[in-house]
Structures are given as structure tokens and as C-alpha cells.
Design a protein around this motif. Sequence first.
Motif, PDB file in Angstrom:
ATOM      1  N   UNK A  22       0.830  -1.208   0.000  1.00 28.44           N
ATOM      2  CA  UNK A  22       0.000   0.000   0.000  1.00 28.44           C
ATOM      3  C   UNK A  22       0.864   1.256   0.000  1.00 28.44           C
ATOM      4  N   UNK A  23       1.958   1.233   0.771  1.00 29.47           N
ATOM      5  CA  UNK A  23       2.866   2.377   0.833  1.00 29.47           C
ATOM      6  C   UNK A  23       3.560   2.600  -0.506  1.00 29.47           C
ATOM      7  N   UNK A  24       4.087   1.524  -1.081  1.00 29.97           N
ATOM      8  CA  UNK A  24       4.753   1.623  -2.381  1.00 29.97           C
ATOM      9  C   UNK A  24       3.780   2.104  -3.446  1.00 29.97           C
ATOM     10  N   UNK A  25       2.602   1.520  -3.468  1.00 31.12           N
ATOM     11  CA  UNK A  25       1.597   1.862  -4.475  1.00 31.12           C
ATOM     12  C   UNK A  25       1.223   3.344  -4.385  1.00 31.12           C
ATOM     13  N   UNK A  26       1.021   3.823  -3.162  1.00 32.21           N
ATOM     14  CA  UNK A  26       0.674   5.229  -2.952  1.00 32.21           C
ATOM     15  C   UNK A  26       1.817   6.149  -3.384  1.00 32.21           C
ATOM     16  N   UNK A  27       3.049   5.764  -3.067  1.00 36.09           N
ATOM     17  CA  UNK A  27       4.204   6.586  -3.417  1.00 36.09           C
ATOM     18  C   UNK A  27       4.332   6.745  -4.928  1.00 36.09           C
ATOM     19  N   UNK A  28       4.220   5.653  -5.659  1.00 35.50           N
ATOM     20  CA  UNK A  28       4.341   5.719  -7.122  1.00 35.50           C
ATOM     21  C   UNK A  28       3.169   6.473  -7.750  1.00 35.50           C
ATOM     22  N   UNK A  29       2.013   6.327  -7.156  1.00 34.02           N
ATOM     23  CA  UNK A  29       0.845   7.042  -7.664  1.00 34.02           C
ATOM     24  C   UNK A  29       1.010   8.542  -7.480  1.00 34.02           C
ATOM     25  N   UNK A  30       1.472   8.945  -6.307  1.00 32.94           N
ATOM     26  CA  UNK A  30       1.616  10.365  -5.998  1.00 32.94           C
ATOM     27  C   UNK A  30       2.784  11.015  -6.724  1.00 32.94           C
ATOM     28  N   UNK A  31       3.878  10.257  -6.892  1.00 28.48           N
ATOM     29  CA  UNK A  31       5.093  10.839  -7.458  1.00 28.48           C
ATOM     30  C   UNK A  31       5.238  10.648  -8.965  1.00 28.48           C
ATOM     31  N   UNK A  32       4.637   9.570  -9.483  1.00 29.30           N
ATOM     32  CA  UNK A  32       4.802   9.267 -10.906  1.00 29.30           C
ATOM     33  C   UNK A  32       3.477   8.995 -11.624  1.00 29.30           C
ATOM     34  N   UNK A  33       2.390   9.087 -10.897  1.00 30.73           N
ATOM     35  CA  UNK A  33       1.077   8.741 -11.467  1.00 30.73           C
ATOM     36  C   UNK A  33       1.117   7.352 -12.089  1.00 30.73           C
ATOM     37  N   UNK A  34       1.785   6.444 -11.374  1.00 28.76           N
ATOM     38  CA  UNK A  34       1.995   5.075 -11.872  1.00 28.76           C
ATOM     39  C   UNK A  34       1.308   4.094 -10.933  1.00 28.76           C
ATOM     40  N   UNK A  35       0.526   3.201 -11.503  1.00 25.77           N
ATOM     41  CA  UNK A  35      -0.168   2.185 -10.711  1.00 25.77           C
ATOM     42  C   UNK A  35       0.699   0.932 -10.605  1.00 25.77           C
ATOM     43  N   UNK A  36       1.306   0.754  -9.458  1.00 23.05           N
ATOM     44  CA  UNK A  36       2.160  -0.406  -9.217  1.00 23.05           C
ATOM     45  C   UNK A  36       1.298  -1.646  -9.046  1.00 23.05           C
ATOM     46  N   UNK A  37       1.659  -2.714  -9.729  1.00 25.14           N
ATOM     47  CA  UNK A  37       0.886  -3.948  -9.627  1.00 25.14           C
ATOM     48  C   UNK A  37       1.466  -4.861  -8.550  1.00 25.14           C
ATOM     49  N   UNK A  38       0.655  -5.778  -8.094  1.00 23.03           N
ATOM     50  CA  UNK A  38       1.113  -6.789  -7.137  1.00 23.03           C
ATOM     51  C   UNK A  38       2.280  -7.568  -7.716  1.00 23.03           C
ATOM     52  N   UNK A  39       2.186  -7.925  -8.999  1.00 22.78           N
ATOM     53  CA  UNK A  39       3.235  -8.718  -9.657  1.00 22.78           C
ATOM     54  C   UNK A  39       4.570  -7.982  -9.627  1.00 22.78           C
TER      55      UNK A  39
END
Length: 226
Positions: A22-39
Motif C-alpha cells: 500500500x505504501x509503495x503503491x501510494x508513493x508511485x501514484x503520488x510521485x509518478x502517477x503510476x499504478x504499481x501492480x502486485x506482480x
Amino acid sequence: MLKAVIIDFDGVIVDTEVIWFEIFNEWFKNNWNYDLTIEEFLICVGSHSKELLNRLENEHNIIIDKNKFNKETSQKFIDESKNLPLKQGVLEFIKSIKNENILLALATSASRKKPITHLIRLNIIQYFDVIVTSEDVDKIKPHPDLFNKAIQKLGIKTEETIIIEDSVNGLLAGNKAGINTIVCTNDVTKYSKFENFFIKVDSLEKVDLKNIIKKYDESSEIYANR
């Protein structure tokens, strides 16, 4: 004969992997507008975030200051994990190990402060005979160094040990060390593809320690009679 159990920390003792994702996903979303996948996240579970960051840089040209990323995400993790409970079945499993006079070791790719802090907070540090972290070895999982160091400190043989892991990187490290590895998945690592494991469960409540001890005893007898 089974003489020791080596157990991982993140995702096995406490359910940290969900928080990390959740932390990684939020960070990439906020900083790069990138949706990190579970994979994608699974690349670094049980190991180090640099594997994930290198992959994203090579495949998506997402170039990140690794020190900045680690500092920001680590602090958020500390804030959000400070009240995490033990995972279901952990305390009972640990007590069953000690009731059988079996040694218990922790082997984690994390630095020492985090697991020690949580083990003290959760009042279970006294059960561990040996604690090995990234600060004790040159290479972390999927390399076998952590488990080899634990074996050395415990003063036993690989065939007298079993590992409890939740990640592919942990399983790979266990197999490279030549130690039977039980995979205990969580809500993140259940999406991983595991191969060449000893047993696979989704909770430590489902690990039958007495049956495992029996199997090890039978194996020892077979070996002694050759």
C-alpha cells in the motif's frame, strides 16, 4: 532429527507485506502517477526494493533517487506498522517449537532495528535463540547467506533444520541453502508462483509440527540404517 526452525519476519510473524504494498503503491501514484501492480511489487518481497526500482527504471524509464525513496517509504512504514499484531497462529507455533526443545532462529533481509523493535513490542524476543539480519551478511535473499549464517550460529546441520518463509525470494534462498522450506503465504505473496517447497500453507495454524518432527525422525533412522 529436527533440531531447529528458522523463521522469516515480514509477512510471517507480522503482516507487513500488505502495508508495504500500500505504501509503495501510494508513493508511485503520488510521485509518478503510476499504478504499481502486485506482480511488480512481488519482485522485492523478501529481498530489497532496489530490484523493483531497477526494473521500473529499465522498463518504464521511471528514474528514482533510491535513498529518497527508501527514507520516505521507511518512515511511513514505521508510522503505520507500530501497532501491528502477531499474525494468527504465530505465538502458538513458536511456543510449540520451544515445548519440543527445538531451537528457534529469525533470518530476515531487513536491518536489525525493525524486527528487534517489533519482537520486543510483541513480547516474543525471548523465544529466539539466534537472530540474523541483513547487517550480518554480505548478500540477502534470494541468496542463502542469511540461512547459512543462522545454521552456523545455531551449531547444527542443514538436514536438522526447517525454514518458514512467505516469499519466492525466501524460498529460493532456502533451496540454495539446502534446507527444507515451508511456504506460509499471506494476502500479498499468495499471488506468487512457488516451486520446490516442502509444504505450502496459508497460516501457521495449519503447520503440524509434530508430524514434521516425525518425518525428520524417520528420515534420520533411514539414513542411520544405510
